[in-house]
Scaffold this motif. Sequence first.
Motif, PDB file in Angstrom:
ATOM      1  N   PHE A 110       0.509  -0.499  -0.355  1.00 54.72           N
ATOM      2  CA  PHE A 110       0.039   0.042   0.534  1.00 54.72           C
ATOM      3  C   PHE A 110       0.635   1.498  -0.459  1.00 54.72           C
ATOM      4  CE2 PHE A 110      -2.210   3.582   2.167  1.00 54.72           C
ATOM      5  CZ  PHE A 110      -3.641   3.442   1.726  1.00 54.72           C
ATOM      6  N   MET A 111       2.106   1.201   0.702  1.00 51.37           N
ATOM      7  CA  MET A 111       2.640   2.348   1.242  1.00 51.37           C
ATOM      8  C   MET A 111       3.618   2.271  -0.382  1.00 51.37           C
ATOM      9  SD  MET A 111       1.863   4.032   3.299  1.00 51.37           S
ATOM     10  CE  MET A 111       3.182   4.977   3.532  1.00 51.37           C
ATOM     11  N   MET A 112       4.366   1.582  -1.297  1.00 52.63           N
ATOM     12  CA  MET A 112       4.710   1.977  -1.900  1.00 52.63           C
ATOM     13  C   MET A 112       3.859   2.168  -3.364  1.00 52.63           C
ATOM     14  SD  MET A 112       7.893   0.100  -2.673  1.00 52.63           S
ATOM     15  CE  MET A 112       8.369  -0.795  -1.470  1.00 52.63           C
ATOM     16  N   GLN A 113       2.444   1.957  -3.493  1.00 55.20           N
ATOM     17  CA  GLN A 113       1.565   2.470  -4.191  1.00 55.20           C
ATOM     18  C   GLN A 113       1.031   3.523  -4.062  1.00 55.20           C
ATOM     19  OE1 GLN A 113       0.462   1.088  -6.849  1.00 55.20           O
ATOM     20  NE2 GLN A 113      -0.502   2.690  -7.554  1.00 55.20           N
ATOM     21  N   ILE A 114       1.562   4.114  -2.611  1.00 57.05           N
ATOM     22  CA  ILE A 114       1.065   5.801  -2.504  1.00 57.05           C
ATOM     23  C   ILE A 114       2.297   6.523  -2.598  1.00 57.05           C
ATOM     24  CG2 ILE A 114       0.885   7.025  -0.742  1.00 57.05           C
ATOM     25  CD1 ILE A 114      -1.976   5.253  -1.191  1.00 57.05           C
ATOM     26  N   SER A 115       3.927   5.896  -2.998  1.00 55.41           N
ATOM     27  CA  SER A 115       4.654   6.286  -2.901  1.00 55.41           C
ATOM     28  C   SER A 115       4.573   6.550  -4.287  1.00 55.41           C
ATOM     29  CB  SER A 115       5.689   5.853  -2.779  1.00 55.41           C
ATOM     30  OG  SER A 115       6.485   4.575  -2.775  1.00 55.41           O
ATOM     31  N   PHE A 116       3.720   6.081  -5.396  1.00 54.43           N
ATOM     32  CA  PHE A 116       3.961   7.165  -6.680  1.00 54.43           C
ATOM     33  C   PHE A 116       3.454   8.066  -7.006  1.00 54.43           C
ATOM     34  CE2 PHE A 116       5.056   2.039  -7.715  1.00 54.43           C
ATOM     35  CZ  PHE A 116       5.880   2.114  -8.535  1.00 54.43           C
ATOM     36  N   ALA A 117       2.634   8.863  -6.176  1.00 56.82           N
ATOM     37  CA  ALA A 117       2.403   9.805  -5.951  1.00 56.82           C
ATOM     38  C   ALA A 117       3.671  11.047  -6.540  1.00 56.82           C
ATOM     39  CB  ALA A 117       2.073  10.443  -4.975  1.00 56.82           C
ATOM     40  N   ALA A 118       4.809  10.610  -6.146  1.00 60.84           N
ATOM     41  CA  ALA A 118       6.206  11.446  -5.763  1.00 60.84           C
ATOM     42  C   ALA A 118       6.045  11.078  -8.028  1.00 60.84           C
ATOM     43  CB  ALA A 118       7.254  10.943  -5.593  1.00 60.84           C
ATOM     44  N   VAL A 119       5.974   9.802  -8.795  1.00 59.60           N
ATOM     45  CA  VAL A 119       5.687  10.554 -10.314  1.00 59.60           C
ATOM     46  C   VAL A 119       5.554  10.976 -11.035  1.00 59.60           C
ATOM     47  CG1 VAL A 119       5.968   8.653 -11.624  1.00 59.60           C
ATOM     48  CG2 VAL A 119       7.002   7.902  -9.670  1.00 59.60           C
ATOM     49  N   TRP A 120       3.659  11.010 -10.065  1.00 65.22           N
ATOM     50  CA  TRP A 120       2.915  11.832 -10.835  1.00 65.22           C
ATOM     51  C   TRP A 120       3.451  13.672 -10.645  1.00 65.22           C
ATOM     52  CZ3 TRP A 120      -1.550  10.869 -13.056  1.00 65.22           C
ATOM     53  CH2 TRP A 120      -2.480  10.023 -13.027  1.00 65.22           C
ATOM     54  N   TYR A 121       3.603  13.995  -9.331  1.00 65.35           N
ATOM     55  CA  TYR A 121       4.306  15.011  -9.424  1.00 65.35           C
ATOM     56  C   TYR A 121       5.398  15.590  -9.913  1.00 65.35           C
ATOM     57  CZ  TYR A 121       1.123  16.677  -5.319  1.00 65.35           C
ATOM     58  OH  TYR A 121       0.293  16.695  -4.545  1.00 65.35           O
ATOM     59  N   ASN A 122       6.086  15.056 -10.521  1.00 64.94           N
ATOM     60  CA  ASN A 122       7.188  14.845 -11.455  1.00 64.94           C
ATOM     61  C   ASN A 122       7.110  15.243 -11.964  1.00 64.94           C
ATOM     62  OD1 ASN A 122       9.810  15.305 -11.937  1.00 64.94           O
ATOM     63  ND2 ASN A 122      10.405  13.388 -11.569  1.00 64.94           N
ATOM     64  N   GLY A 123       5.711  14.750 -12.941  1.00 59.54           N
ATOM     65  CA  GLY A 123       4.859  14.881 -14.577  1.00 59.54           C
ATOM     66  C   GLY A 123       4.485  16.001 -14.181  1.00 59.54           C
ATOM     67  N   MET A 124       4.179  16.198 -13.830  1.00 54.56           N
ATOM     68  CA  MET A 124       2.798  17.127 -13.011  1.00 54.56           C
ATOM     69  C   MET A 124       3.938  19.180 -13.041  1.00 54.56           C
ATOM     70  SD  MET A 124      -0.050  16.826 -13.695  1.00 54.56           S
ATOM     71  CE  MET A 124      -0.886  15.226 -13.681  1.00 54.56           C
ATOM     72  N   LEU A 125       5.154  18.440 -11.903  1.00 55.05           N
ATOM     73  CA  LEU A 125       5.953  19.568 -12.307  1.00 55.05           C
ATOM     74  C   LEU A 125       6.427  19.998 -14.157  1.00 55.05           C
ATOM     75  CD1 LEU A 125       7.871  21.780 -10.378  1.00 55.05           C
ATOM     76  CD2 LEU A 125       9.160  19.735 -10.219  1.00 55.05           C
ATOM     77  N   SER A 126       6.945  19.078 -14.647  1.00 58.13           N
ATOM     78  CA  SER A 126       6.905  19.045 -16.584  1.00 58.13           C
ATOM     79  C   SER A 126       6.296  19.436 -16.897  1.00 58.13           C
ATOM     80  CB  SER A 126       7.317  17.365 -17.111  1.00 58.13           C
ATOM     81  OG  SER A 126       8.288  17.702 -16.196  1.00 58.13           O
ATOM     82  N   PHE A 127       4.178  19.859 -16.541  1.00 58.87           N
ATOM     83  CA  PHE A 127       3.553  19.726 -16.828  1.00 58.87           C
ATOM     84  C   PHE A 127       3.196  21.478 -17.021  1.00 58.87           C
ATOM     85  CE2 PHE A 127      -1.447  21.012 -16.532  1.00 58.87           C
ATOM     86  CZ  PHE A 127      -1.724  20.415 -17.617  1.00 58.87           C
ATOM     87  N   TYR A 128       3.172  21.547 -15.558  1.00 57.10           N
ATOM     88  CA  TYR A 128       3.901  23.341 -14.639  1.00 57.10           C
ATOM     89  C   TYR A 128       4.091  24.199 -15.884  1.00 57.10           C
ATOM     90  CZ  TYR A 128       4.489  27.264 -12.210  1.00 57.10           C
ATOM     91  OH  TYR A 128       5.613  28.612 -11.783  1.00 57.10           O
ATOM     92  N   TYR A 129       5.894  23.525 -15.909  1.00 52.11           N
ATOM     93  CA  TYR A 129       6.704  24.175 -17.273  1.00 52.11           C
ATOM     94  C   TYR A 129       6.474  24.419 -18.900  1.00 52.11           C
ATOM     95  CZ  TYR A 129      10.830  23.465 -13.300  1.00 52.11           C
ATOM     96  OH  TYR A 129      11.008  24.124 -11.933  1.00 52.11           O
ATOM     97  N   LEU A 130       6.078  23.428 -18.712  1.00 53.90           N
ATOM     98  CA  LEU A 130       5.214  23.602 -20.222  1.00 53.90           C
ATOM     99  C   LEU A 130       4.349  24.317 -21.292  1.00 53.90           C
ATOM    100  CD1 LEU A 130       4.798  22.277 -22.807  1.00 53.90           C
ATOM    101  CD2 LEU A 130       2.853  20.988 -22.111  1.00 53.90           C
ATOM    102  N   LEU A 131       3.022  24.631 -19.261  1.00 51.79           N
ATOM    103  CA  LEU A 131       1.690  25.680 -20.009  1.00 51.79           C
ATOM    104  C   LEU A 131       2.858  27.502 -19.151  1.00 51.79           C
ATOM    105  CD1 LEU A 131      -1.357  23.873 -18.044  1.00 51.79           C
ATOM    106  CD2 LEU A 131      -0.690  23.987 -20.296  1.00 51.79           C
ATOM    107  N   THR A 132       3.428  27.060 -18.295  1.00 53.26           N
ATOM    108  CA  THR A 132       4.002  28.578 -17.881  1.00 53.26           C
ATOM    109  C   THR A 132       5.104  28.782 -18.827  1.00 53.26           C
ATOM    110  OG1 THR A 132       5.592  27.388 -16.305  1.00 53.26           O
ATOM    111  CG2 THR A 132       3.275  28.053 -15.480  1.00 53.26           C
TER     112      THR A 132
END
Length: 178
Positions: A110-132
């Motif tokens: 369960f904790m390993m699955q929750i920790s995949f949020a880091a991968v999502w946030y990393n992608g979202m940081l790239s999305f932030y840079y793309l848009l801004t």
Amino acid sequence: MSSSNETISPLEATTVPASEISSLTDSQERTLSSLSIVSSFMSILGSSMIVYLVFQNSRKTPYKRILLGLSISDIIASITWILAPFLQPADSSQRVWAHGTDATCTFLGFMMQISFAAVWYNGMLSFYYLLTVRFRVKSSVFATRYEPWIHIFSVGFNLIAGIVGVSKGYYAEMELSQ
């Protein structure tokens, strides 16, 4: 031996005994686990510094909030990697430091699955840079239009996937076959 009337499934015929799962010696296993633990502690230290700096700065931007989510997710992932060698089931794991139970193995999954949020946030940081940067979306527009969805998907998807995994019994040490 089975009689000619009994059939053996391919899975049963190729199941690998627990003693043959890993070709690592106990010393190599300890070294590998120790390196994972040391690097996880360093990651916790770095991410904790980022969390501290974000909270110290009074000006909170979408970038800093995404970085905060990434850092918190990384701390969770690092704690999970520190606990992993110890929480695996002692009765079914070949791992040297395995002292856990099936329940601790489920918690670890369960904790390993929750920790995949880091991968999502990393992608979202790239999305932030793309848009801004590329599309020149203003920070205030990003904060109201996109940022709430970033946090909902980054945390929500992994939380729901973790809950589903626990309820369906997906997090258990698997029996390997060739």
